[in-house]
Design a protein around this motif. Structure first.
Motif, PDB file in Angstrom:
ATOM      1  N   ALA A 197       0.837  -1.208   0.000  1.00 55.86           N
ATOM      2  CA  ALA A 197       0.000   0.000   0.000  1.00 55.86           C
ATOM      3  C   ALA A 197       0.872   1.257   0.000  1.00 55.86           C
ATOM      4  O   ALA A 197       0.555   2.242  -0.685  1.00 55.86           O
ATOM      5  CB  ALA A 197      -0.930  -0.011   1.214  1.00 55.86           C
ATOM      6  N   TYR A 198       1.970   1.222   0.728  1.00 49.35           N
ATOM      7  CA  TYR A 198       2.881   2.385   0.741  1.00 49.35           C
ATOM      8  C   TYR A 198       3.452   2.628  -0.650  1.00 49.35           C
ATOM      9  O   TYR A 198       3.611   3.770  -1.088  1.00 49.35           O
ATOM     10  CB  TYR A 198       4.008   2.189   1.762  1.00 49.35           C
ATOM     11  N   LEU A 199       3.766   1.524  -1.320  1.00 52.37           N
ATOM     12  CA  LEU A 199       4.304   1.645  -2.675  1.00 52.37           C
ATOM     13  C   LEU A 199       3.264   2.306  -3.595  1.00 52.37           C
ATOM     14  O   LEU A 199       3.589   3.192  -4.391  1.00 52.37           O
ATOM     15  CB  LEU A 199       4.630   0.234  -3.178  1.00 52.37           C
ATOM     16  N   ALA A 219      -2.078  16.836  -3.223  1.00 52.86           N
ATOM     17  CA  ALA A 219      -2.377  15.675  -2.384  1.00 52.86           C
ATOM     18  C   ALA A 219      -1.745  15.833  -1.010  1.00 52.86           C
ATOM     19  O   ALA A 219      -0.832  16.646  -0.832  1.00 52.86           O
ATOM     20  CB  ALA A 219      -1.821  14.410  -3.048  1.00 52.86           C
ATOM     21  N   CYS A 220      -2.261  15.071  -0.064  1.00 57.65           N
ATOM     22  CA  CYS A 220      -1.595  14.984   1.237  1.00 57.65           C
ATOM     23  C   CYS A 220      -1.539  13.520   1.661  1.00 57.65           C
ATOM     24  O   CYS A 220      -2.592  12.902   1.885  1.00 57.65           O
ATOM     25  CB  CYS A 220      -2.338  15.807   2.300  1.00 57.65           C
ATOM     26  N   PRO A 221      -0.326  12.946   1.724  1.00 60.70           N
ATOM     27  CA  PRO A 221      -0.236  11.567   2.210  1.00 60.70           C
ATOM     28  C   PRO A 221      -0.538  11.565   3.700  1.00 60.70           C
ATOM     29  O   PRO A 221      -0.061  12.433   4.423  1.00 60.70           O
ATOM     30  CB  PRO A 221       1.236  11.202   1.954  1.00 60.70           C
ATOM     31  N   MET A 222      -1.357  10.624   4.169  1.00 55.33           N
ATOM     32  CA  MET A 222      -1.737  10.643   5.590  1.00 55.33           C
ATOM     33  C   MET A 222      -1.712   9.277   6.263  1.00 55.33           C
ATOM     34  O   MET A 222      -2.364   8.345   5.824  1.00 55.33           O
ATOM     35  CB  MET A 222      -3.150  11.231   5.746  1.00 55.33           C
ATOM     36  N   GLU A 223      -0.937   9.235   7.345  1.00 60.19           N
ATOM     37  CA  GLU A 223      -0.982   8.071   8.245  1.00 60.19           C
ATOM     38  C   GLU A 223      -1.831   8.398   9.465  1.00 60.19           C
ATOM     39  O   GLU A 223      -2.194   7.513  10.226  1.00 60.19           O
ATOM     40  CB  GLU A 223       0.429   7.756   8.768  1.00 60.19           C
ATOM     41  N   GLY A 224      -2.068   9.682   9.658  1.00 64.76           N
ATOM     42  CA  GLY A 224      -2.756  10.149  10.866  1.00 64.76           C
ATOM     43  C   GLY A 224      -4.259   9.994  10.768  1.00 64.76           C
ATOM     44  O   GLY A 224      -4.997  10.963  10.532  1.00 64.76           O
ATOM     45  N   PHE A 225      -4.732   8.782  10.955  1.00 65.08           N
ATOM     46  CA  PHE A 225      -6.182   8.548  10.968  1.00 65.08           C
ATOM     47  C   PHE A 225      -6.450   7.270  11.747  1.00 65.08           C
ATOM     48  O   PHE A 225      -5.552   6.451  11.967  1.00 65.08           O
ATOM     49  CB  PHE A 225      -6.736   8.452   9.534  1.00 65.08           C
ATOM     50  N   LYS A 266       9.880  26.318   2.049  1.00 70.98           N
ATOM     51  CA  LYS A 266      10.967  25.627   1.347  1.00 70.98           C
ATOM     52  C   LYS A 266      10.999  24.172   1.786  1.00 70.98           C
ATOM     53  O   LYS A 266      10.631  23.864   2.931  1.00 70.98           O
ATOM     54  CB  LYS A 266      12.307  26.280   1.688  1.00 70.98           C
ATOM     55  N   LYS A 267      11.445  23.313   0.907  1.00 75.89           N
ATOM     56  CA  LYS A 267      11.547  21.891   1.255  1.00 75.89           C
ATOM     57  C   LYS A 267      12.653  21.691   2.276  1.00 75.89           C
ATOM     58  O   LYS A 267      13.733  22.258   2.149  1.00 75.89           O
ATOM     59  CB  LYS A 267      11.875  21.050   0.018  1.00 75.89           C
ATOM     60  N   VAL A 268      12.365  20.870   3.281  1.00 79.65           N
ATOM     61  CA  VAL A 268      13.402  20.521   4.253  1.00 79.65           C
ATOM     62  C   VAL A 268      13.816  19.079   3.964  1.00 79.65           C
ATOM     63  O   VAL A 268      13.014  18.150   4.099  1.00 79.65           O
ATOM     64  CB  VAL A 268      12.870  20.626   5.706  1.00 79.65           C
ATOM     65  N   ARG A 269      15.037  18.908   3.516  1.00 78.59           N
ATOM     66  CA  ARG A 269      15.551  17.573   3.214  1.00 78.59           C
ATOM     67  C   ARG A 269      16.999  17.479   3.685  1.00 78.59           C
ATOM     68  O   ARG A 269      17.712  18.488   3.714  1.00 78.59           O
ATOM     69  CB  ARG A 269      15.515  17.281   1.705  1.00 78.59           C
ATOM     70  N   ARG A 270      17.415  16.285   4.046  1.00 79.17           N
ATOM     71  CA  ARG A 270      18.829  16.082   4.391  1.00 79.17           C
ATOM     72  C   ARG A 270      19.661  16.390   3.143  1.00 79.17           C
ATOM     73  O   ARG A 270      19.168  16.300   2.010  1.00 79.17           O
ATOM     74  CB  ARG A 270      19.059  14.641   4.839  1.00 79.17           C
TER      75      ARG A 270
HETATM   76  C1  LIG Z   1       3.539   7.965   5.146  1.00 79.74           C
HETATM   77  C2  LIG Z   1       3.282   9.407   5.384  1.00 79.74           C
HETATM   78  C3  LIG Z   1       2.337   9.794   6.321  1.00 79.74           C
HETATM   79  C4  LIG Z   1       2.051  11.155   6.527  1.00 79.74           C
HETATM   80  N1  LIG Z   1       1.023  11.510   7.363  1.00 79.74           N
HETATM   81  C5  LIG Z   1       0.642  12.814   7.405  1.00 79.74           C
HETATM   82  C6  LIG Z   1      -0.523  13.197   8.089  1.00 79.74           C
HETATM   83  O1  LIG Z   1      -1.235  12.400   8.704  1.00 79.74           O
HETATM   84  N2  LIG Z   1      -0.876  14.507   8.062  1.00 79.74           N
HETATM   85  C7  LIG Z   1      -0.149  15.444   7.381  1.00 79.74           C
HETATM   86  O2  LIG Z   1      -0.528  16.612   7.361  1.00 79.74           O
HETATM   87  N3  LIG Z   1       0.973  15.099   6.712  1.00 79.74           N
HETATM   88  C8  LIG Z   1       1.373  13.819   6.692  1.00 79.74           C
HETATM   89  N4  LIG Z   1       2.477  13.452   5.955  1.00 79.74           N
HETATM   90  C9  LIG Z   1       3.219  14.494   5.219  1.00 79.74           C
HETATM   91  C10 LIG Z   1       4.669  14.652   5.681  1.00 79.74           C
HETATM   92  O3  LIG Z   1       4.712  15.314   6.897  1.00 79.74           O
HETATM   93  C11 LIG Z   1       5.417  15.388   4.564  1.00 79.74           C
HETATM   94  O4  LIG Z   1       5.383  14.608   3.404  1.00 79.74           O
HETATM   95  C12 LIG Z   1       6.871  15.656   4.949  1.00 79.74           C
HETATM   96  O5  LIG Z   1       6.947  16.566   6.021  1.00 79.74           O
HETATM   97  C13 LIG Z   1       7.664  16.238   3.775  1.00 79.74           C
HETATM   98  O6  LIG Z   1       7.057  17.401   3.299  1.00 79.74           O
HETATM   99  P1  LIG Z   1       6.530  17.559   1.787  1.00 79.74           P
HETATM  100  O7  LIG Z   1       5.778  16.320   1.459  1.00 79.74           O
HETATM  101  O8  LIG Z   1       5.613  18.753   1.864  1.00 79.74           O
HETATM  102  O9  LIG Z   1       7.704  17.768   0.914  1.00 79.74           O
HETATM  103  C14 LIG Z   1       2.781  12.127   5.789  1.00 79.74           C
HETATM  104  C15 LIG Z   1       3.735  11.713   4.855  1.00 79.74           C
HETATM  105  C16 LIG Z   1       3.965  10.385   4.635  1.00 79.74           C
HETATM  106  C17 LIG Z   1       4.949   9.981   3.566  1.00 79.74           C
END
Ligand SMILES: Cc1cc2nc3c(=O)[nH]c(=O)nc-3n(C[C@H](O)[C@H](O)[C@H](O)COP(=O)(O)O)c2cc1C
Length: 211
Positions: free
Chosen positions: A136-138, A154-160, A197-201
């Motif tokens: 599913a992550y893939l 889009a917003c990827p979300m694990e927070g649910f 700005k993007k925060v990345r290593r």
């Molecule tokens: C697997 C996964 C779960 C995440 N869960 C949440 C979430 O529940 N809520 C949220 O606002 N952002 C969530 N994010 C977003 C991350 O915080 C965000 O991707 C990361 O800080 C990098 O920022 P960018 O995607 O804006 O470049 C999630 C990202 C990933 C990959």
């Protein structure tokens, strides 16, 4: 030539969607097809995607998403679900499809099918859950990139709350478990995160060159 890095820079995890914008049906169709084209372990696709566009249901999802409003503001909410059971019947149906589509001989498929049946008979439900969740992550990663290329936000979300989603969307009845959520739509003009700005290593801290 298109610079994919520009699209990936454009993408960010949206915190506020424009509630009045809708992702065009043709684009949603593209996301569905891209989901289905995701590579999965053994090709078994232990996944289903709920494509939800129903404001009254979306409203209920907010409380099940730790108050994250993106799920109600977004045009569509994609819920990545995993199959809870991968049994002989499921595996056989995959091989049936291979035969149907490619015309592969049973003699070629049978040993592989038996090996997979044996492999999966050793897994308990926690093993299946962990294996399927990786797929599913893939799929979500794949769709995040497709969204970036299509300029869909889009917003990827694990927070649910997975159990809450399962109950509301009647996923248990389908033998499914919600593992990831991804609201899609278009960013609100006043989402302050769009300008961050993007925060990345540093690249040299994440890439190991081995020549
Ligand atoms: C697997 C996964 C779960 C995440 N869960 C949440 C979430 O529940 N809520 C949220 O606002 N952002 C969530 N994010 C977003 C991350 O915080 C965000 O991707 C990361 O800080 C990098 O920022 P960018 O995607 O804006 O470049 C999630 C990202 C990933 C990959």
């Amino acid at each position: 030539m298109r610079d994919i890095l520009k699209d990936l820079e454009w993408r960010y995890a949206v915190k506020k969607f424009n509630s009045n914008s809708t992702v065009e049906e043709a684009k949603v169709d593209k996301l569905k097809k891209a989901f289905n084209l995701t590579a999965t372990s053994y090709g078994l696709q232990p996944l289903k995607l709920v494509v939800l566009a129903n404001k009254s249901v979306q409203k209920k999802l907010v409380a099940l998403s730790y108050g994250q409003e993106q799920v109600v503001q977004a045009s569509h909410v994609l819920v990545f679900c995993i199959e809870k059971k991968i049994d002989d019947k499921y595996i056989k149906s995959y091989f049936h499809k291979v035969k149907e589509i490619r015309g592969t001989d049973d003699a070629v498929l049978e040993p592989y099918q038996q090996a997979l049946i044996k492999e999966f008979s050793k897994k308990d439900s926690a093993d299946i859950n962990s294996w399927a969740t990786k797929q599913a992550y893939l799929a979500m990663g794949n769709l995040l990139t497709v969204c970036a290329l299509e300029h869909i936000d889009a917003c990827p979300m694990e927070g649910f709350n997975s159990e809450g989603y399962n109950k509301l969307l009647k996923l248990d009845d389908r033998g499914l478990n919600a593992v990831l959520v991804m609201p899609v739509g278009y960013r609100a003009e006043d989402d302050i995160f769009s300008a961050f700005k993007k925060v990345r290593r540093n690249l040299e801290d994440t890439i190991i060159e081995w020549n």
